[in-house]
Scaffold this motif. Structure first.
Motif, short mmCIF file in Angstrom:
data_model
loop_
_atom_site.label_atom_id
_atom_site.label_comp_id
_atom_site.label_asym_id
_atom_site.label_seq_id
_atom_site.Cartn_x
_atom_site.Cartn_y
_atom_site.Cartn_z
N LYS A 186 43.98 33.33 33.50
CA LYS A 186 42.87 32.73 32.76
C LYS A 186 43.37 32.10 31.46
N SER A 187 44.25 32.81 30.76
CA SER A 187 44.74 32.29 29.48
C SER A 187 45.55 31.01 29.65
N ARG A 188 46.19 30.85 30.82
CA ARG A 188 46.98 29.64 31.07
C ARG A 188 46.16 28.53 31.72
N GLY A 189 44.88 28.79 31.93
CA GLY A 189 44.01 27.76 32.48
C GLY A 189 44.07 27.61 33.98
N LEU A 190 44.69 28.57 34.68
CA LEU A 190 44.76 28.49 36.14
C LEU A 190 43.41 28.78 36.79
N ILE A 191 42.62 29.61 36.14
CA ILE A 191 41.29 29.92 36.65
C ILE A 191 40.30 29.82 35.50
N ASP A 192 39.04 29.57 35.84
CA ASP A 192 38.02 29.46 34.81
C ASP A 192 37.35 30.82 34.59
N GLU A 193 36.41 30.87 33.64
CA GLU A 193 35.75 32.12 33.28
C GLU A 193 34.99 32.71 34.46
N GLU A 194 34.32 31.85 35.24
CA GLU A 194 33.54 32.32 36.39
C GLU A 194 34.42 33.02 37.41
N GLU A 195 35.56 32.40 37.76
CA GLU A 195 36.44 33.02 38.73
C GLU A 195 37.10 34.26 38.15
N PHE A 196 37.42 34.24 36.86
CA PHE A 196 38.01 35.41 36.21
C PHE A 196 37.08 36.62 36.34
N GLN A 197 35.79 36.42 36.02
CA GLN A 197 34.85 37.53 36.09
C GLN A 197 34.65 38.00 37.53
N HIS A 198 34.60 37.04 38.46
CA HIS A 198 34.42 37.39 39.87
C HIS A 198 35.59 38.22 40.38
N ARG A 199 36.82 37.76 40.10
CA ARG A 199 38.01 38.50 40.55
C ARG A 199 38.11 39.86 39.85
N LYS A 200 37.76 39.90 38.58
CA LYS A 200 37.80 41.17 37.84
C LYS A 200 36.84 42.18 38.46
N ASP A 201 35.63 41.74 38.78
CA ASP A 201 34.66 42.64 39.41
C ASP A 201 35.16 43.11 40.77
N GLU A 202 35.79 42.23 41.53
CA GLU A 202 36.32 42.62 42.84
C GLU A 202 37.38 43.71 42.68
N LEU A 203 38.27 43.53 41.70
CA LEU A 203 39.35 44.50 41.49
C LEU A 203 38.78 45.85 41.07
N LEU A 204 37.81 45.83 40.18
CA LEU A 204 37.23 47.10 39.70
C LEU A 204 36.44 47.79 40.80
N ASP A 205 35.84 47.01 41.70
CA ASP A 205 35.09 47.60 42.82
C ASP A 205 36.01 48.31 43.79
N GLU A 206 37.27 47.82 43.89
CA GLU A 206 38.23 48.45 44.80
C GLU A 206 38.57 49.87 44.35
#
Length: 206
Positions: A186-206
């Motif tokens: 996210k900090s390098r601009g590879l993903i936006d805020e929406e994808e960052f939050q989505h992926r973060k939620d997925e990881l925490l759900d695991e």
């Protein structure tokens, strides 16, 4: 290709507006750009629900190499490479039918890119095979490098490190590492805020 309907055009415009990279255009997604106008199906028609385009490159004259960069399939009616938040998708107009290839990030074992003055290439290693995507010189080396870096990031996110003695410790460490990689992307601009939050939620759900 049949003329895309109003719904397809609107959906393509919406996806292009939300995309971070200039290569994702409504014309390419809706099938009205020159490189995709003669294909039998639009890109928006093959996208799954919640699948978001990140890069969209027109195929170069070299086509796609299967197993060898010089053993290529050259498109007769245009071709395109679509890199989304879920996969790398290739579509080539060959003969009367389109040929397509869908590579989910979990199946991609490695990615490299090569740049030149007249053409560029993205190399994808998949179990038992390799694909070489020649990219139109319309795009510069920075575009190709950025796309390859995104594919590499997505591959890493889909295939977490495994393995040592203490399973719970490993899982915790793996989660920390994956969250750290996610924040770095996210900090390098590879993903936006929406994808960052989505992926973060997925990881925490695991």
């Amino acid at each position: 290709m049949p003329t895309p309907g109003d719904d397809a055009r609107r959906y393509a415009s919406m996806l292009a507006e939300r995309a971070d990279h200039r290569s994702v255009t409504a014309e390419r997604l809706a099938g009205t750009a020159d490189a995709v106008a003669d294909l039998t199906e639009t890109l928006v028609a093959v996208l799954a629900e919640a699948e978001r385009p990140k890069f969209c490159f027109e195929c170069g004259e070299g086509g796609v190499g299967f197993g060898d960069p010089d053993s290529t399939v050259t498109p007769e009616r245009g071709g395109v490479y679509l890199i989304t938040n879920r996969r790398v998708y290739v579509r080539l107009g060959v003969g009367d039918e389109d040929r397509s290839l869908s590579l989910p990030y979990g199946e991609i074992a490695g990615v490299r890119h090569r740049s030149g003055q007249r053409r560029h290439r993205i190399d994808l290693a998949v179990s038992g095979s390799r694909y070489y995507l020649w990219v139109s010189p319309e795009f510069d080396a920075g575009d190709v490098a950025e796309a390859a870096e995104y594919v590499s990031y997505r591959h890493t996110a889909e295939t977490p490190d495994s393995g040592a003695d203490d399973a719970s410790s490993d899982e915790s460490q793996s989660l920390r590492e994956r969250l750290a990689r996610l924040g770095d992307a996210k900090s390098r601009g590879l993903i936006d805020e929406e994808e960052f939050q989505h992926r973060k939620d997925e990881l925490l759900d695991e």
